[in-house]
Design a protein around this motif. Structure first.
Motif, PDB file in Angstrom:
ATOM      1  N   THR A  78       1.053  -1.407  -0.227  1.00  0.00           N
ATOM      2  CA  THR A  78       0.298  -0.065  -0.203  1.00  0.00           C
ATOM      3  C   THR A  78       0.771   1.076   0.532  1.00  0.00           C
ATOM      4  O   THR A  78       1.951   1.217   0.857  1.00  0.00           O
ATOM      5  CB  THR A  78      -0.708  -0.328   1.600  1.00  0.00           C
ATOM      6  N   ARG A  79       0.443   2.135  -0.383  1.00  0.00           N
ATOM      7  CA  ARG A  79       1.073   3.429  -1.041  1.00  0.00           C
ATOM      8  C   ARG A  79       2.593   3.498  -1.128  1.00  0.00           C
ATOM      9  O   ARG A  79       3.206   4.702  -0.765  1.00  0.00           O
ATOM     10  CB  ARG A  79       0.829   4.469   0.762  1.00  0.00           C
ATOM     11  N   ASN A  81       4.828   1.158  -0.085  1.00  0.00           N
ATOM     12  CA  ASN A  81       5.099   1.090   1.062  1.00  0.00           C
ATOM     13  C   ASN A  81       6.931  -0.109   0.391  1.00  0.00           C
ATOM     14  O   ASN A  81       7.752  -0.108   1.375  1.00  0.00           O
ATOM     15  CB  ASN A  81       5.008   0.212   2.483  1.00  0.00           C
ATOM     16  N   ASP A 115       5.026   2.979   8.674  1.00  0.00           N
ATOM     17  CA  ASP A 115       3.933   3.499   8.307  1.00  0.00           C
ATOM     18  C   ASP A 115       3.871   2.103   7.318  1.00  0.00           C
ATOM     19  O   ASP A 115       2.523   2.075   6.628  1.00  0.00           O
ATOM     20  CB  ASP A 115       4.964   4.034   6.319  1.00  0.00           C
ATOM     21  N   TRP A 118      -0.989   2.749   7.454  1.00  0.00           N
ATOM     22  CA  TRP A 118      -1.373   2.683   5.418  1.00  0.00           C
ATOM     23  C   TRP A 118      -2.225   1.599   4.903  1.00  0.00           C
ATOM     24  O   TRP A 118      -3.302   1.826   4.008  1.00  0.00           O
ATOM     25  CB  TRP A 118      -0.547   3.184   4.868  1.00  0.00           C
ATOM     26  N   GLU A 123      -7.977   3.473   1.602  1.00  0.00           N
ATOM     27  CA  GLU A 123      -7.006   3.203   0.982  1.00  0.00           C
ATOM     28  C   GLU A 123      -7.452   5.132  -0.173  1.00  0.00           C
ATOM     29  O   GLU A 123      -6.180   5.527  -0.682  1.00  0.00           O
ATOM     30  CB  GLU A 123      -6.228   2.524  -0.331  1.00  0.00           C
ATOM     31  N   ILE A 126      -6.213   8.189   1.707  1.00  0.00           N
ATOM     32  CA  ILE A 126      -4.792   8.816   1.361  1.00  0.00           C
ATOM     33  C   ILE A 126      -4.518   9.855   0.911  1.00  0.00           C
ATOM     34  O   ILE A 126      -3.774  11.041   1.853  1.00  0.00           O
ATOM     35  CB  ILE A 126      -4.052   7.003   1.325  1.00  0.00           C
ATOM     36  N   ARG A 141      -3.922  11.020   8.711  1.00  0.00           N
ATOM     37  CA  ARG A 141      -2.796  10.995   9.670  1.00  0.00           C
ATOM     38  C   ARG A 141      -2.799   9.740  10.546  1.00  0.00           C
ATOM     39  O   ARG A 141      -1.765   8.899  11.400  1.00  0.00           O
ATOM     40  CB  ARG A 141      -2.121  11.652   9.492  1.00  0.00           C
ATOM     41  N   HIS A 144      -3.681   6.382  10.508  1.00  0.00           N
ATOM     42  CA  HIS A 144      -2.450   5.177   9.773  1.00  0.00           C
ATOM     43  C   HIS A 144      -1.124   4.589  11.268  1.00  0.00           C
ATOM     44  O   HIS A 144      -0.532   3.893  11.163  1.00  0.00           O
ATOM     45  CB  HIS A 144      -1.800   5.341   9.132  1.00  0.00           C
TER      46      HIS A 144
END
Length: 256
Positions: A78-79, A81, A115, A118, A123, A126, A141, A144
């Protein structure tokens, strides 16, 4: 499993410098104020070697965290990472060599996990909430950070980490984005590692897309906004060297 000085592969040559001491502000956070008083010179001078070579040359040196990586594969998807966290960990290990008094294992584990939360939030929120406006105060924020602590408490005990160590990790994760000040050297090193990855060309490629910026605009932002946020002199030197290389590579002086 925490050891004050985890061994690392030798770092490359570098330099370190300090700045003039200033007056630490009273934040009302006792731990943060104590840390600021102990390290009143900012950026914090590095007693150890500072490696400013490209981070790709020194990936995370030890395989002792492989079991932890495997436990959070889902959270790395995710994001970005799976790009962000390994690069940040490599920077964290460099910072620990520059600041050998830090608990390196605590810095490494907190950086790897910071992180992961997240993966356990909505999602779709985000980018819409976590990267716009006053992002430190964005609810997503805080969510997460809490979820990241939940991940740490779920995976670390089964890997042999003590309850006290787990809570130390969570103390760093909880607030790493939303609390504006660090509370310990380990907290500061994790925060700097979290920012340093952005200066590598891979970080620029990924993060500039989050903010909807072209690379030239984003690297300008790194210089004016992110470098001043760095807490340690080692991080400043690494960021400055990386930014120079990335700007040259991406031709940001021309393509803007």
């Amino acid at each position: 499993m925490s050891t004050p000085k985890t061994p690392f592969a030798p770092a490359g040559p570098g330099t370190a410098a300090g700045s003039a001491p200033g007056t630490a502000p009273d934040t009302g956070d006792a731990l943060a104020d104590a840390f600021a008083a102990e390290y009143s010179v900012r950026p914090i001078p590095a007693p150890g070697p500072v490696d400013t070579t490209p981070i790709a040359g020194t990936p995370a040196a030890l395989d002792s965290l492989d079991a932890l990586w495997k436990a959070v594969v889902h959270e790395t998807r995710t994001r970005g990472n799976d790009i962000h966290l390994p690069i940040s960990l490599a920077f964290a290990e460099r910072l620990c060599r520059a600041y050998p008094d830090a608990d390196a294992e605590l810095v490494r584990v907190a950086t790897l996990l910071h992180d992961t939360g997240w993966a356990h939030v909505d999602e779709s929120r985000i980018l819409s909430e976590g990267f716009t406006g006053d992002w430190r105060k964005a609810t997503i924020r805080y969510e997460h950070e809490k979820q990241g602590c939940d991940v740490a408490r779920r995976v670390l005990p089964g890997l042999g980490y003590s309850g006290r160590f787990v809570e130390q990790v969570c103390e760093i994760i909880d607030g790493h984005d939303t609390r504006p000040v660090a509370r310990s050297l380990e907290d500061a090193l994790m925060r700097d590692a979290d920012r340093l990855w952005r200066f590598d060309h891979a970080g620029i490629a990924l993060a500039s897309s989050w903010f909807g910026m072209d690379p030239a605009t984003y690297t300008d932002r790194l210089a004016t906004e992110i470098v001043p946020e760095l807490i340690t002199q080692a991080a400043v030197e690494m960021a400055t060297a990386d930014l120079c290389r990335s700007n040259a590579l991406l031709k940001t002086a021309v393509i803007r």
